[in-house]
Design a protein around this motif. Structure first.
Motif, PDB file in Angstrom:
ATOM      1  N   ILE A 547       0.775  -1.255   0.050  1.00 31.50           N
ATOM      2  CA  ILE A 547       0.103  -0.044  -0.193  1.00 31.50           C
ATOM      3  C   ILE A 547       1.016   1.169  -0.262  1.00 31.50           C
ATOM      4  O   ILE A 547       0.702   2.057  -1.025  1.00 31.50           O
ATOM      5  CB  ILE A 547      -1.139  -0.184   1.152  1.00 31.50           C
ATOM      6  N   TYR A 550       2.259   1.835  -3.629  1.00 28.21           N
ATOM      7  CA  TYR A 550       1.531   2.254  -4.687  1.00 28.21           C
ATOM      8  C   TYR A 550       1.051   3.517  -4.314  1.00 28.21           C
ATOM      9  O   TYR A 550       0.779   4.599  -4.999  1.00 28.21           O
ATOM     10  CB  TYR A 550       0.322   1.404  -4.786  1.00 28.21           C
ATOM     11  N   GLN A 551       1.033   3.996  -2.966  1.00 33.79           N
ATOM     12  CA  GLN A 551       0.546   5.278  -2.599  1.00 33.79           C
ATOM     13  C   GLN A 551       1.770   6.110  -2.809  1.00 33.79           C
ATOM     14  O   GLN A 551       1.645   7.287  -3.521  1.00 33.79           O
ATOM     15  CB  GLN A 551       0.458   5.370  -1.011  1.00 33.79           C
ATOM     16  N   VAL A 554       1.541   7.031  -6.673  1.00 34.89           N
ATOM     17  CA  VAL A 554       0.457   7.854  -6.791  1.00 34.89           C
ATOM     18  C   VAL A 554       0.926   9.280  -6.723  1.00 34.89           C
ATOM     19  O   VAL A 554       0.581  10.265  -7.000  1.00 34.89           O
ATOM     20  CB  VAL A 554      -0.916   7.485  -5.976  1.00 34.89           C
TER      21      VAL A 554
ATOM     22  N   ILE B 547      -2.962   7.980 -12.287  1.00 40.45           N
ATOM     23  CA  ILE B 547      -3.211   8.025 -10.999  1.00 40.45           C
ATOM     24  C   ILE B 547      -4.512   7.351 -10.598  1.00 40.45           C
ATOM     25  O   ILE B 547      -4.282   6.443  -9.452  1.00 40.45           O
ATOM     26  CB  ILE B 547      -3.483   9.563 -10.610  1.00 40.45           C
ATOM     27  N   TYR B 550      -3.557   3.674 -10.226  1.00 36.99           N
ATOM     28  CA  TYR B 550      -2.815   3.241  -8.916  1.00 36.99           C
ATOM     29  C   TYR B 550      -3.646   3.476  -7.677  1.00 36.99           C
ATOM     30  O   TYR B 550      -3.434   2.838  -6.406  1.00 36.99           O
ATOM     31  CB  TYR B 550      -1.373   3.718  -8.881  1.00 36.99           C
ATOM     32  N   GLN B 551      -4.514   4.549  -7.617  1.00 38.24           N
ATOM     33  CA  GLN B 551      -5.289   4.655  -6.327  1.00 38.24           C
ATOM     34  C   GLN B 551      -6.445   3.533  -6.343  1.00 38.24           C
ATOM     35  O   GLN B 551      -6.620   3.140  -5.104  1.00 38.24           O
ATOM     36  CB  GLN B 551      -6.065   5.909  -6.710  1.00 38.24           C
ATOM     37  N   VAL B 554      -4.227   0.725  -4.508  1.00 32.99           N
ATOM     38  CA  VAL B 554      -4.194   1.035  -2.950  1.00 32.99           C
ATOM     39  C   VAL B 554      -5.480   0.597  -2.445  1.00 32.99           C
ATOM     40  O   VAL B 554      -5.433   0.006  -1.288  1.00 32.99           O
ATOM     41  CB  VAL B 554      -3.989   2.577  -3.076  1.00 32.99           C
ATOM     42  N   LEU B 557      -5.879  -3.231  -1.842  1.00 32.76           N
ATOM     43  CA  LEU B 557      -5.051  -3.572  -0.981  1.00 32.76           C
ATOM     44  C   LEU B 557      -5.340  -2.952   0.435  1.00 32.76           C
ATOM     45  O   LEU B 557      -5.548  -3.963   1.427  1.00 32.76           O
ATOM     46  CB  LEU B 557      -3.558  -2.919  -1.185  1.00 32.76           C
TER      47      LEU B 557
END
Lengths: 567, 567
Positions: A547, A550-551, A554, B547, B550-551, B554, B557
């Motif tokens: 997490i 990937y954050q 982002v 974005i 990938y959000q 996230v 997850l």
């Protein structure tokens, strides 16, 4: 004084300080005193360096006999007290490379070559033989260079033939396969009552009935232990190097410093002593690049996991030899403690005498079913751990390879585009060009982030999976012990029913079989308990890192998108 | 009546309704009336299907001469008004496959085979020749099956030899290479004053001086145009199918329905007419799977981009043939409009007469430098667009391949682990097993998300890059026109200085060269203006989708991590 020698085995150099030697090749040796089992010399191609002393025969200059039957003597096998090798014409005692020897003469406080060292020559499967020094190449796993196939140590079982054969007149038949773990571990001898009860047993491990069945009684003094600061040390005038770790048990103020070979000594003691308990293997050796940062880091992480398993285990954590390993900082004391541990009689079959079992009745049929179920489970878990290891290893490979490469490629292309746009200043907006260039750098950066990420998540997962591979690999043999014990019970009961055996004797066998069953169930229970904790932790840690990763991706992209806002 | 025919070229079947034919192979034809340039028949291997009429010779049954010099006639090249082919012994008129023919007899409202069709037989480089129907295989790009190498149409230049040769006495030498774009486009003839001014010119395009130099004057009626609802239609008893698009210009209430071949007709008109303007090629043809959803979707997206470029261009958007394409819904009117467009005289060299240029003086040297700089820029931009196309295509491949696969593999391994844990119910926590299983499904899902993602970002990027590849591919030829014009100015000035040419004539050449220069600069300016908008949009859209992607990862997850919270 330079001495000639002949290679009796081919040795392949695997570190830059080593040289390769061919069987029958003539060598010149600078000093016949081996260090750590290694000699320094020159091979026939003029290469200078180290090679294992046990791979060569020293050729005495005073002997004029030919190479093949000249007076030969193993170098380095007699230790530093005998620098002058006796001339033993026609001797055939040149040591095999996998014969156990400890030669550590410059490591003054942990002199392992004293005569009390148990020469572990009775176990052809022992994977650690001859690997006392960190460079012991004698027993490379064939897979040691393949990071995806993990080395699995088979648990070492002591053969107890001498015990069982010392007692005559037992009427229950003995297994014909003298190499089966049931026999070698001494459990057969124990079940058949061939192991004499000793007058005074200092050790005692209690099995109690918990909510889910038999379990090890918790250690009265639970503790943990940190492993830190791997530090490179050198010896042998800087040619040989090794890593020293600071080991600090939580219940002691002082730290001790230990090398991998000390862990290895401890591990071999554990294998020697603890029947019915799954001792996970140490992190695997690596033939090349031992001192590269990544390898040191990996070994440290895995030693920590290994240590956590040790300290969490109610039986292993109380082992006297382990205490010695964790606390002894004095050279003399170390030697004494080592000898004591090596002279320990409560090993193998005798170790079975140390259990205090509950009075509770267990139907042997139920126990057998429970063990069978556990056997299926370990098989399936072993498969899935292998599958997950494979998946995670492949993911690491992709992160370092394709993922990194593709994001990099995309980033470069954006930058190239921005450079093209910059060629026509009046017709192009500098902020747009900068934003595109920034996007390019962002994607290059994301590529690097992908390549770095396994260090934060997948490596940790692989470490834990490796520990469990080691634990799981022991269970087939351990389960086999219980199976053997059950067979003896059935056999003796049948003989008793047929009047061929006294009921007392049959009852004794049944009673001792209960001990084996309780111990195995306690170990199964401990395994499950740790597994629940370990895998929950593993999954949570992995997801958290994923997490966060990937954050970060982002965030990078959001920052980059903002550079277009003002256009 | 079945008729025999002989293949004069080898044709490779690329759709399931087609059959392959070998050069010299004998064929049986069911009906000698070709449809859309295709015949139906059976080859020597007994396969039934369609093949291009122009690839075969009909063998007259009444003629008994041998195959090689028998009375032969091209099928489908004379249209549906002459179903009976005249017997022409010793004729050598069998059409080449890339000769232009239009045969569309069942498509009643867009009957293209009338005699006014311009037979484009003077341009050996023309890439669109013979591809009037959507299945025209005559001119496959060798790379058409490779998605990473994009088809680049060379702009079509009309050869204007007939014009230049009609005027005698010009003293400035003509280029010896009659195939150079400078000559073929008619710009040489225009610059040398060989193109007679016409009494009445209905069209007029104004070039004005903007803040960054010459630019096209905006269209008085700017509009946009949507392309929607690609719908599969069938004809030829369902054997041939095609896609029809609803085309709706913003300034008109009504929609028209157009096929790819209508776009292709328009495109060819544009190439024919618009010298000095970069007309982007249409989305490439695809040999196989034309009606697969992905291909239809891709073609639609790219037609929309092509249309956006058309409507945004101040000159192209005002073209009468384009207006006709956008508005005409009536069959009769369509035919009339088509003929009118095909009879347009203001094409090629004459098109140069339609420009209104500013009075502002421009130093020709400055213009030349500006053009040189633009040339460097287009080269570099072309390279970087190619590089980015490659990078994005590779990224698509990874998303669909390795990324998807690795996440899937990891997900499966987690699920397998969870299944193993479920084997020992009393010793394992169901919530943990469920959480691990959920994690497995999450990673499988993330794998699918990776595979789906290119549809939302990389495909759009590739569409725009493809449009720009088409635009950029035209500039070398367009720049060559200006280079040729400058050379003529220098030559004529030298001749005038040496007294070999009247200053008036040299001034005329210089003046017309200014027109070429202004037009090119206006086109350069338009290109830059669109480029700034298009690439800003492209980058922002890409980053936004990335974005969001990938959000979503996230979020997935995070939801998964929460399933461990209650444990």
């Amino acid at each position: 004084m330079s001495v000639k020698a002949k290679a009796i085995y081919t040795f392949q150099s695997e570190n830059k300080e080593e040289i390769s030697i061919q069987e029958n090749e003539e060598l010149v040796i600078f000093d016949e005193h081996s260090v750590d089992g290694w000699l320094q010399g020159v091979n026939s191609r003029g290469e200078k360096g180290l090679f294992p002393a046990s791979y060569v025969e020293i050729l005495r200059q005073r002997s004029n006999s030919n190479l093949t039957d000249s007076s030969i003597s193993p170098a380095g096998s007699l230790g530093n007290d005998s620098p002058h090798f006796p001339s033993t014409p026609n001797s055939t005692t040149s040591f095999l490379p996998n014969q156990g020897y400890y030669d550590d003469d410059d490591d003054d406080w942990d002199d392992w070559d004293d005569s009390s060292t148990v020469v572990e020559d009775d176990d052809p499967d022992h994977p650690r033989r001859g690997s006392g020094g960190p460079n012991g190449h004698a027993h490379h796993s064939p897979n040691s260079n393949n990071p995806n196939v993990h080395y699995r140590a088979k648990p070492r079982m002591e053969r107890q033939d001498s015990i069982s054969s010392s007692r005559k007149g037992s009427v229950v038949g003995r297994n014909l396969n003298r190499f089966s773990s049931f026999v070698r571990s001494g459990v057969e001898a124990f079940v058949l009552g061939d192991v004499p009860m000793m007058a005074k047993i200092a050790e005692s491990y209690t099995i109690e009935i918990g909510p889910k069945g038999p379990q090890w009684k918790e250690s009265p003094q639970p503790f943990s232990c940190s492993i830190e600061d791997p530090t490179k040390q050198t010896k042998f005038k800087g040619i040989k190097t090794y890593i020293s770790y600071r080991v600090t048990p939580s219940h002691i103020d002082a730290a001790v410093y230990r090398r991998y070979k000390h862990f290895d000594w401890l591990y071999n003691r554990l294998l020697h002593k603890f029947t019915v308990i799954s001792v996970p293997h140490l992190p695997e050796k690596q033939a090349t690049g031992r001192f590269e940062e990544d390898f040191i880091d990996k070994r440290k992480r895995r030693l920590i996991l290994w240590m956590n398993h040790m300290t969490s285990h109610p039986v292993l954590s109380q082992y006297e030899g382990f205490e010695h390993f964790l606390m002894c900082a004095d050279d003399k004391q170390w030697k004494l403690g080592k000898r004591r541990a090596e002279k320990d009689e409560m090993v193998g079959a005798h170790f079975m005498l140390t259990f205090q079992i509950p009075n509770e009745h267990q139907d042997l049929q139920d126990v057998e079913e429970r063990v069978d179920s556990f056997k299926c489970f370990t098989k399936k878990m072993d498969d899935s751990v292998m599958q997950l290891t494979h998946g995670a290893s492949e993911m690491v490979r992709r992160h370092l390879g394709e993922f990194r490469k593709e994001f990099h490629r995309l980033g470069s292309a954006f930058q190239c585009l921005s450079q093209a746009f910059m060629l026509e200043p009046p017709h192009s907006s500098e902020p747009l060009n900068n934003a595109i260039s920034h996007t390019g750098r962002t994607y290059e950066n994301i590529g690097e982030m992908f390549a770095e990420q396994p260090k934060f998540d997948l490596f940790q997962m692989l470490d834990k999976l490796s520990l469990y591979q080691g634990l799981l690999a022991n269970f087939p043999d351990i389960i086999h012990l219980q199976k053997g014990a059950f067979a003896k019970v059935k056999e003796s009961q049948k003989m008793s029913d047929e009047g061929k055996m006294e009921q007392d004797e049959a009852d004794g066998i049944r009673k001792r079989c209960r001990t084996v069953g309780f111990a195995l169930q306690a170990e199964m229970s401990h395994f499950h308990q740790r597994r629940e904790v370990d895998f929950k932790d593993m999954m949570q840690a992995y997801l958290k890192e994923q997490i966060a990763f990937y954050q970060r991706v982002v965030q990078q992209l959001e920052r980059t998108l903002h550079t277009y806002d003002s256009l």
